[in-house]
Design a protein around this motif. Structure first.
Motif, short mmCIF file in Angstrom:
data_model
loop_
_atom_site.label_atom_id
_atom_site.label_comp_id
_atom_site.label_asym_id
_atom_site.label_seq_id
_atom_site.Cartn_x
_atom_site.Cartn_y
_atom_site.Cartn_z
N GLY A 42 0.80 -1.22 0.00
CA GLY A 42 0.00 0.00 0.00
C GLY A 42 0.83 1.27 0.00
N VAL A 43 0.28 2.33 0.61
CA VAL A 43 0.88 3.67 0.50
C VAL A 43 2.12 3.83 1.36
N GLY A 44 2.31 3.01 2.38
CA GLY A 44 3.48 3.11 3.23
C GLY A 44 3.39 4.25 4.23
N ALA A 83 9.59 9.68 9.14
CA ALA A 83 9.49 10.58 10.29
C ALA A 83 8.33 10.23 11.20
N GLU A 84 7.35 9.46 10.70
CA GLU A 84 6.16 9.14 11.49
C GLU A 84 6.21 7.76 12.10
N GLN A 85 7.17 6.95 11.70
CA GLN A 85 7.14 5.55 12.09
C GLN A 85 7.35 5.33 13.58
N SER A 127 -0.46 9.66 6.02
CA SER A 127 -0.71 8.78 4.87
C SER A 127 -2.20 8.74 4.56
N LYS A 128 -2.51 8.73 3.27
CA LYS A 128 -3.91 8.76 2.83
C LYS A 128 -4.55 7.40 3.03
N ARG A 150 8.23 -2.30 9.46
CA ARG A 150 9.09 -1.95 8.33
C ARG A 150 8.20 -1.38 7.24
N SER A 151 8.52 -0.16 6.78
CA SER A 151 7.64 0.49 5.81
C SER A 151 8.44 1.43 4.92
N GLU A 152 8.02 1.49 3.65
CA GLU A 152 8.58 2.42 2.67
C GLU A 152 7.43 3.13 1.98
N PRO A 153 7.41 4.48 2.00
CA PRO A 153 6.34 5.20 1.31
C PRO A 153 6.25 4.79 -0.15
N GLY A 154 5.03 4.49 -0.59
CA GLY A 154 4.78 4.09 -1.96
C GLY A 154 5.07 2.64 -2.25
N THR A 155 5.66 1.92 -1.29
CA THR A 155 6.01 0.51 -1.51
C THR A 155 5.17 -0.43 -0.66
N GLY A 156 4.95 -0.07 0.57
CA GLY A 156 4.13 -0.91 1.43
C GLY A 156 4.65 -0.96 2.86
N THR A 157 3.96 -1.74 3.67
CA THR A 157 4.25 -1.81 5.10
C THR A 157 4.16 -3.26 5.57
N ARG A 158 5.04 -3.61 6.50
CA ARG A 158 4.93 -4.90 7.18
C ARG A 158 4.99 -4.65 8.68
N VAL A 159 3.97 -5.12 9.39
CA VAL A 159 3.94 -5.02 10.84
C VAL A 159 3.89 -6.44 11.40
#
Length: 611
Positions: A542-544, A548-550, A562-563, A592-601
């Motif tokens: 998703g949007v990642g 700075a917010e993580q 993030s939208k 672990r997250s990258e904007p525009g790439t996705g997120t893993r929690v």
């Protein structure tokens, strides 16, 4: 459908006015009306348990029937009560249709003898097997987390005149699940209102206690506040004065002397275990009577002592609450109820634990001015947190409440059954689900913030739990056009934990991924076990999250920039709840997250056992 003649019920705690429910509960009434209007039934009522009775708190239908020899409509039964045994008897006669139970007239041996509401029709003259008989009935029982029957939805008079088919059964089951959630929320709201009232009593107790110089004076001043706040017929206390001397106090008229009762002496030994485990104890006379015939001689001896003790203090039921501070047990408080009074419940016991903690503080600080000042500072801090909570909740609830109000106004101007009308109904259901989700998060956050609330630890098979979560969210993912995959080992992976808490945390991880993933995206739910721990991970493309917010996203009420592409953001508690569940289970949360790439929690937990 069951009912007793209309009567003036005793108002439950938390209710206002002269009657318990002078008007129907709005949320439950909406569900009852949905059953009749959208599913096609002439009568629907929702009941909530009040002790040994059920009370009708929502009713819809103009069908005329008879009960106790008089005619009445379904709507006129609002506020009436009937014994719990009526429902349990009917459930024993029922056929299982999932959440809905069907009671066919040929199995209904109760009939009109008990004064049930029965439609004033001749439907007992059935022409076909699928025809609805006037003694047929549909019930949806609601059970709480302890397995206690706390509510029931009753449905009658299908407009088609036929017993429901498969399609109607599926729709009824959906309404039953919605009604269960609403009933449990209503009961929890009433419990919170009752708890708030009792906490006001506790505040009065603390004010009175702090004005006294000695612990005996504290106990005397606290007596009325505790008796009123906990609805006790009497009480006694045995504790420590801080210098190693015992302090005993009993309500006027209670014939109690700890030196003369072996059971009281034994209770002193048990206090430390109760305090350490954060538990209370309930002793009822009928339990002791049964134990008198037990094969174990120690239990028989305990039963004899117990019955003699109840006789000496004039009680039929005891609630034993340990008194202490942190890891130190300081004594016990025992609340009494006489014969004929309601027995103590676990909910009352949990509330009384508040007094045990307050007592422990007072025992150690009854004459300490500096501790009073610290208490005042803590209360001031609590007020700030409370104000912040109210402000955050008000801001988050404003939009869906405004949307609900607008939708309700709009639906009134649309023709019933038109496409626009159905669209508005769908919007209302969506906003209602959003509100329920926010309230669920707030209730969980409140529960996990309470130091006395501890997880119920059992072995939990994470493989089957993830399969259950995947199944529950598949439909929502398909609606959003998102593929959700599941990857678990072909063997069981178990941890020691609270299954309901772990499920709540994993559901919130999946929901977050769905909200922040575009249509056509993918969400993966999987687990990986090592020698000592196991990680439950939810990954999306998703949007990642910006770097700075993580570090802030696990903070209560924090909502990032993030939208939310898959729906509106929640109240800002989802990941905070996940983090609290992890810490309550000696685990942790990784991101672990990258904007525009996705997120893993990942929810990482100590491994219990691998099979």
């Amino acid at each position: 459908m069951t009912s007793t003649p209309p009567q003036r019920p005793d108002a439950p705690r938390g209710a206002s006015g002269d009657e318990a429910y002078a008007a129907p509960d709005p949320g439950l009434q909406l569900i009852a009306e949905g059953v009749t209007q959208l599913v096609g039934f002439g009568a629907a009522v929702i009941n909530i348990r009040r002790g040994d009775e059920f009370e009708i708190v929502a009713a819809t239908g103009d069908e005329i029937g008879r009960t106790a020899g008089s005619e009445t409509t379904v709507s006129e039964m609002l506020g009436t009560r009937f014994p719990v045994s009526v429902v349990t008897d009917l459930l024993e006669m029922s056929v299982d249709w999932g959440d809905i139970k069907f009671v066919p007239h040929e199995k209904n041996t109760i009939g009109e003898a008990e004064g049930y509401w029965v439609p004033d029709t001749d439907e007992d003259l059935m022409k076909r097997p699928e025809d609805w008989h006037r003694l047929d009935e549909l019930l949806a029982p609601f059970y709480d987390e302890d397995g206690e029957l706390v509510g029931v939805l009753s449905v009658d008079r299908p407009l088609s005149g036929h017993r429901p088919g498969r399609r109607q059964q599926r729709i009824l089951n959906r309404f039953a699940r919605q009604a269960k959630r609403a009933v449990l929320l209503t009961l929890h709201r009433e419990y919170l209102e009752e708890r708030a009232n009792n906490l006001l009593e506790a505040q009065a107790f603390l004010r009175e206690a702090n004005s006294q110089l000695g612990l005996t004076g504290v106990l005397e001043a606290a007596h009325d506040a505790m008796s009123r706040g906990l609805d006790a017929d009497g009480l006694y206390v045995q504790t420590d004065d801080g210098d190693g001397a015992a302090v005993a106090y009993a309500s006027p008229g209670v014939n109690w002397d700890p030196s003369e009762h072996a059971l009281a002496a034994g209770q002193s030994y048990r206090d430390s275990n109760l305090w350490r485990e954060g538990q209370h104890a309930i002793v009822n006379r009928d339990l002791l009577v049964r134990l008198r015939d037990h094969r174990d001689p120690e239990r028989r001896k305990f039963a004899v002592f117990g019955i003699e003790f109840l006789d000496s203090v004039g009680a039929d039921s005891l609630l034993v609450v340990p008194i202490g501070v942190e890891t130190t047990s300081l004594g016990h408080l025992v609340l009494l109820r006489s014969a004929g009074r309601p027995r103590w419940t676990d909910a009352e016991g949990r509330l009384a634990m508040e007094f045990g903690r307050d007592f422990g503080r007072i025992v150690l600080t009854s004459n300490a001015y500096t501790r009073e000042r610290d208490l005042a500072e803590r209360l001031a801090t609590a007020d700030k947190v409370h104000s912040r909570l109210i402000e955050s909740v008000a801001q988050e609830l404003r939009y869906p409440l405004t949307a609900l109000t607008t939708g309700i106004n709009a639906i009134g101007h649309e023709e019933r059954g038109s496409p626009t009308w159905f669209q508005q109904v769908g919007n209302l259901i969506s906003r209602s689900d959003q509100l329920v989700s926010m309230v669920d998060d707030l209730l969980l956050f409140s529960r996990f913030s309470d130091p006395s609330s501890r997880p119920t630890l059992t072995y939990v098979n994470l493989s089957s739990l993830l399969e259950e979560v995947h199944e529950q969210r598949t439909y929502e993912a398909e609606k959003r056009g998102i593929e959700v995959s599941l990857d678990v080992p072909n063997h069981d992976v178990a941890v020691m934990g609270d299954r309901s808490e772990l499920k709540a945390a994993i559901l919130r991880l999946v929901d977050n991924a769905l909200v922040y993933t575009h249509r056509g995206g993918r969400v993966r739910l999987y687990l990986v076990a090592s020698a000592n721990e196991v990680a439950v991970s939810v990954a999306d493309n998703g949007v990642g999250i910006p770097a700075a917010e993580q570090l802030q996203i696990f903070t209560e009420f924090y909502r990032g920039t993030s939208k939310a592409v898959g729906g509106r953001k929640g109240v800002g508690l989802g990941l905070s709840i996940v983090d609290r569940v992890a810490r309550r289970h000696d685990g942790r949360v990784t991101l672990r997250s990258e904007p525009g790439t996705g997120t893993r929690v990942s929810l990482v937990l100590p491994l219990g056992r691998v099979y």
